[in-house]
Design an enzyme around this catalytic site. Structure first.
Site, short mmCIF file in Angstrom:
data_model
loop_
_atom_site.label_atom_id
_atom_site.label_comp_id
_atom_site.label_asym_id
_atom_site.label_seq_id
_atom_site.Cartn_x
_atom_site.Cartn_y
_atom_site.Cartn_z
CG ASN A 95 -2.88 12.72 1.41
OD1 ASN A 95 -3.57 12.68 2.41
ND2 ASN A 95 -3.14 11.95 0.43
CE1 TYR A 160 -2.32 4.75 8.59
CE2 TYR A 160 -3.74 4.46 10.70
CZ TYR A 160 -3.11 5.31 9.57
OH TYR A 160 -4.02 6.50 9.01
CE LYS A 164 -0.59 7.88 8.95
NZ LYS A 164 -0.37 8.78 7.79
P1 NAD Z 1 -6.81 6.73 0.25
O1 NAD Z 1 -6.35 5.31 0.50
O2 NAD Z 1 -8.02 7.14 -0.10
O3 NAD Z 1 -5.65 7.40 -0.55
C1 NAD Z 1 -4.41 7.17 -0.35
C2 NAD Z 1 -3.54 7.71 -1.39
O4 NAD Z 1 -2.19 7.38 -1.34
C3 NAD Z 1 -3.96 7.44 -2.93
O5 NAD Z 1 -3.91 8.61 -3.75
C4 NAD Z 1 -2.86 6.62 -3.51
O6 NAD Z 1 -2.64 6.82 -4.73
C5 NAD Z 1 -1.67 6.81 -2.56
N1 NAD Z 1 -0.60 5.72 -2.33
C6 NAD Z 1 -1.10 4.45 -1.86
N2 NAD Z 1 -0.18 3.77 -2.01
C7 NAD Z 1 0.74 4.51 -2.53
C8 NAD Z 1 2.16 4.10 -2.84
N3 NAD Z 1 2.82 2.98 -2.51
N4 NAD Z 1 3.10 5.02 -3.49
C9 NAD Z 1 2.36 6.26 -3.90
N5 NAD Z 1 1.13 6.69 -3.51
C10 NAD Z 1 0.36 5.41 -2.96
O7 NAD Z 1 -6.24 7.36 1.79
P2 NAD Z 1 -7.04 8.64 2.78
O8 NAD Z 1 -8.02 7.89 3.36
O9 NAD Z 1 -7.49 9.73 1.85
O10 NAD Z 1 -5.86 8.86 3.44
C11 NAD Z 1 -4.73 9.83 3.34
C12 NAD Z 1 -3.72 10.12 4.42
O11 NAD Z 1 -4.67 10.46 5.59
C13 NAD Z 1 -2.92 8.85 4.89
O12 NAD Z 1 -1.76 9.16 5.11
C14 NAD Z 1 -3.70 7.98 5.98
O13 NAD Z 1 -2.94 7.52 6.78
C15 NAD Z 1 -4.34 9.47 6.58
N6 NAD Z 1 -5.54 9.22 7.61
C16 NAD Z 1 -6.59 8.89 6.77
C17 NAD Z 1 -7.74 8.76 7.79
C18 NAD Z 1 -9.06 8.34 7.17
O14 NAD Z 1 -10.02 8.10 8.31
N7 NAD Z 1 -9.11 8.27 6.07
C19 NAD Z 1 -7.66 8.83 9.29
C20 NAD Z 1 -6.44 9.34 9.77
C21 NAD Z 1 -5.23 9.46 8.74
#
Ligand code: NAD
Length: 252
Positions: A95, A160, A164
């Site tokens: 994730n 980005y 993906k």
């Molecule tokens: P977030 O930024 O809230 O959380 C990201 C998590 O990744 C955190 O727990 C952080 O500790 C971890 N992280 C960040 N950099 C890191 C590193 N260098 N090493 C290890 N861990 C690391 O993110 P989110 O919005 O919950 O997104 C989670 C996933 O969902 C991601 O892959 C993101 O691309 C994907 N996503 C999110 C959305 C959205 O709208 N939030 C939409 C599409 C996809």
């Protein structure tokens, strides 16, 4: 949050589990009776998330770790620690990820690589190092985190969507390769989800985003956690190589 019976006692590794979608997944798997290895990037954020979980239920079988996902040695050590603490991995939820909004005119190679290293290389490494453990058991489930940008791309931050699109390719390729070993590989493709970054936006901006979505709301982290739990569970035992859109029906 819903529970899924077949997740009980399963050992689940969740990267980026300390907040947002990953934290909701940690909660969902724990509430279903799974044992969870919650990964974050720093000790402080891991400890904070553990405190929140222990307040919910002091008996949750959850352990926190903060390996550098780009170090083979640290990931190897992590897998040994998880096996000692919880048992060997049954389910891997990739994730952790970073987004990006830079214009192509502001990029340098280093920045592009930084996004790719976490969003693609680290995912590949985690799968490469967990798959042999799952193969030995003859069973495993891997869920990657894609995005709706893997369908529609976006106007800036090209690393980005590139990362993906790569996740979709990796998911479909490894689903074909690992299926014979009893390992299913799928991905969720979230739409706009109300995580910290989105929460900080003005309510009018959030409303404008919601009005573009057929279901007239943006997603919650639990919406994605539920999809991850489904794909990881025996309910999805014939689902392999799927990229499951969870976006309220949004069309780019
Ligand atoms: P977030 O930024 O809230 O959380 C990201 C998590 O990744 C955190 O727990 C952080 O500790 C971890 N992280 C960040 N950099 C890191 C590193 N260098 N090493 C290890 N861990 C690391 O993110 P989110 O919005 O919950 O997104 C989670 C996933 O969902 C991601 O892959 C993101 O691309 C994907 N996503 C999110 C959305 C959205 O709208 N939030 C939409 C599409 C996809």
């Amino acid at each position: 949050m819903e529970k899924i019976a077949s997740l009980k006692h399963k050992v689940v590794i969740i990267t980026g589990g300390t907040r947002g979608i990953g934290f909701a997944a940690v909660q969902g798997f724990l509430r279903s009776g799974a044992k969870v290895a919650m990964l974050g990037s720093r000790k402080e954020t891991v400890d904070h998330a553990l405190d929140l979980l222990k307040k919910e239920n002091p008996n949750y079988p959850v352990q926190g770790y903060y390996p550098d996902l780009n170090s083979e040695q640290e990931v190897q050590h992590l897998l040994e620690e998880v096996e000692k603490d919880l048992g060997s991995v049954d389910i891997l939820i990739n994730n952790a990820g970073i987004s990006d909004a830079k214009s192509i005119y502001e990029y340098d190679d280093e920045h592009f690589s930084k996004v790719m290293q976490l969003n693609v290389d680290a995912v590949f490494r985690m799968i490469r190092m967990c798959a042999p453990i799952m193969k030995k058991k003859g069973k495993g489930a891997i869920v990657n985190t894609s995005s709706m940008v893997s369908l529609y791309a976006q106007r800036s931050g090209s690393a980005y969507p590139t990362s993906k699109f790569a996740i979709n390719g990796l998911t479909k390729s490894l689903a074909r390769e690992l299926g014979k070993d009893g390992i299913r590989v799928n991905a969720v493709a979230p739409g706009i989800i109300e995580t910290d970054m989105v929460k900080e936006l003005d309510e009018r901006i959030i409303q404008a985003m919601a009005s573009q979505i057929p279901l007239q709301r943006i997603g919650q982290p639990e919406d994605i956690a539920h999809a991850m739990m489904y794909l990881a569970s025996d309910m999805a035992s014939f689902v392999n190589g799927a990229i499951l859109s969870v976006d309220g029906g949004f069309v780019g």
